[in-house]
Scaffold this active site. Structure first.
Site, PDB file in Angstrom:
ATOM      1  NE  ARG A 229      -4.356  -1.111   0.102  1.00 32.50           N
ATOM      2  CZ  ARG A 229      -4.587  -2.077  -0.782  1.00 32.50           C
ATOM      3  NH1 ARG A 229      -3.667  -2.378  -1.687  1.00 32.50           N
ATOM      4  NH2 ARG A 229      -5.738  -2.731  -0.783  1.00 32.50           N
ATOM      5  CD  GLU A 258      -2.860   3.296  -5.542  1.00 31.27           C
ATOM      6  OE1 GLU A 258      -3.954   2.736  -5.764  1.00 31.27           O
ATOM      7  OE2 GLU A 258      -1.845   2.662  -5.217  1.00 31.27           O
ATOM      8  CG  HIS A 276      -2.966  -0.598  -6.977  1.00 34.93           C
ATOM      9  ND1 HIS A 276      -3.441   0.042  -5.863  1.00 34.93           N
ATOM     10  CD2 HIS A 276      -2.911  -1.913  -6.637  1.00 34.93           C
ATOM     11  CE1 HIS A 276      -3.679  -0.843  -4.895  1.00 34.93           C
ATOM     12  NE2 HIS A 276      -3.365  -2.041  -5.357  1.00 34.93           N
TER      13      HIS A 276
END
Length: 310
Positions: A229, A258, A276
């Site tokens: 993360r 993000e 991601h």
């Protein structure tokens, strides 16, 4: 028979959405205003790990019974409130482990061997016309440190052994793993590693766990890889270290805010970036989606959930 109504917050593969549409009345989330007339009827949510459930959405759904996460991260869901309201939460563990571990190794190779720069050099017609990109770094034999030795961390360690990498790790406790050395102090682990891979869970407890001191300990010849993360890393400290040359480089699949990525990271020649996508393979996304479908089906059939967090 009336179908249960669910909210789809993050799009899923067409094959999975087709299954959801067949079993439920699916409302595809666009805004809070959209929920005004349907909020009282929404009993389930299907969402992604990074997106989770915005607090305002969760607060607006009084009949919510289950949140099925397409991923393994729960940091974007208020688990405390879910417990208080008896809302079940499920994830998709196991099925994405291999892909995330593969991505970590891929980022290591891409970063150390300069694959993106080499690709651009050929594509731009510079081969034979301009000086070649700088020499890369050897991957085989590098000392690897892993932050978080859960399923993903162990899968990364297993792959690293194929590259003759000595592996050390840190976690909440010594897991007494054969062949892998436990280091209780993260800064000490960073100092003794040439590559540091983050595979720890996100959330408040791990926010900025990899801070300036850890990055400095990794040093100008060290490389940071994050497939966990973005919140685990102090992004500002990372960008400053890359700019100053006090960190060798970084391979990042995740970011703190993000889809926003700091300009300093996007422009740095010391960074390999991915949007991601560690679990973004056809096989894994289908497996993840099918597990979401099965957890929802089990809940509405009053059966045991397959992979419950709550």
């Amino acid at each position: 028979m009336t179908k249960p109504e669910i909210l789809l917050i993050e799009p899923m593969m067409p094959e999975i959405e087709k299954q959801l549409d067949a079993a439920y009345t699916v409302h595809r989330f666009t805004s809070l205003a959209q929920l005004k007339d349907i909020a009282g009827r929404i009993r389930g949510i299907a969402t992604g790990g990074a997106t989770g459930v915005p607090q305002a959405v969760m607060d607006s759904l009084p009949a919510l019974e289950i949140i099925a996460i397409n991923g393994i991260g729960t940091d974007a869901v208020n688990l405390k409130e879910a417990r208080q309201r008896n809302i079940h939460v499920t994830t998709t563990p196991g099925v994405l482990t291999d892909d995330v571990a593969d991505m970590a190794i891929g980022l290591i190779i891409s970063l150390l061997r300069g694959l993106p720069a080499g690709d651009r050099y050929v594509r731009d017609g510079e081969w034979g016309q301009k000086a070649a990109p700088p020499l890369g770094r050897k991957v085989t034999g590098k000392k690897l440190g892993i932050v978080g030795m859960g399923q993903v961390g162990r899968a990364i360690a297993h792959r690293a052994r194929s590259f003759a990498m000595p592996v050390s790790y840190t976690d909440l406790r010594d897991l007494e793993l054969k062949d892998y050395a436990f280091v209780s102090d993260l800064k000490k682990l960073a100092r003794s590693s040439e590559i540091l891979v983050i595979a720890a869970s996100g959330g408040a407890g791990s926010r900025h766990l990899v801070n300036r001191e850890v990055i400095d300990a990794l040093g100008p010849d060290g490389f940071l890889i994050n497939v966990a993360r973005g919140s685990v890393v102090d992004e500002q400290a990372l960008a400053q270290a890359l700019d100053a040359g006090t960190l060798g480089g970084a391979g990042l699949d995740v970011f703190e805010h993000e889809p926003e990525v700091p300009e300093a990271l996007r422009q740095s020649s010391r960074v390999v970036l991915q949007p991601h996508r560690a679990s973004a393979t056809v096989e894994t996304r289908l497996a993840m989606g099918n597990l979401v479908v099965k957890n929802l089906a089990a809940h509405f059939a009053d059966e045991s959930l397959l992979t419950a967090v709550i």
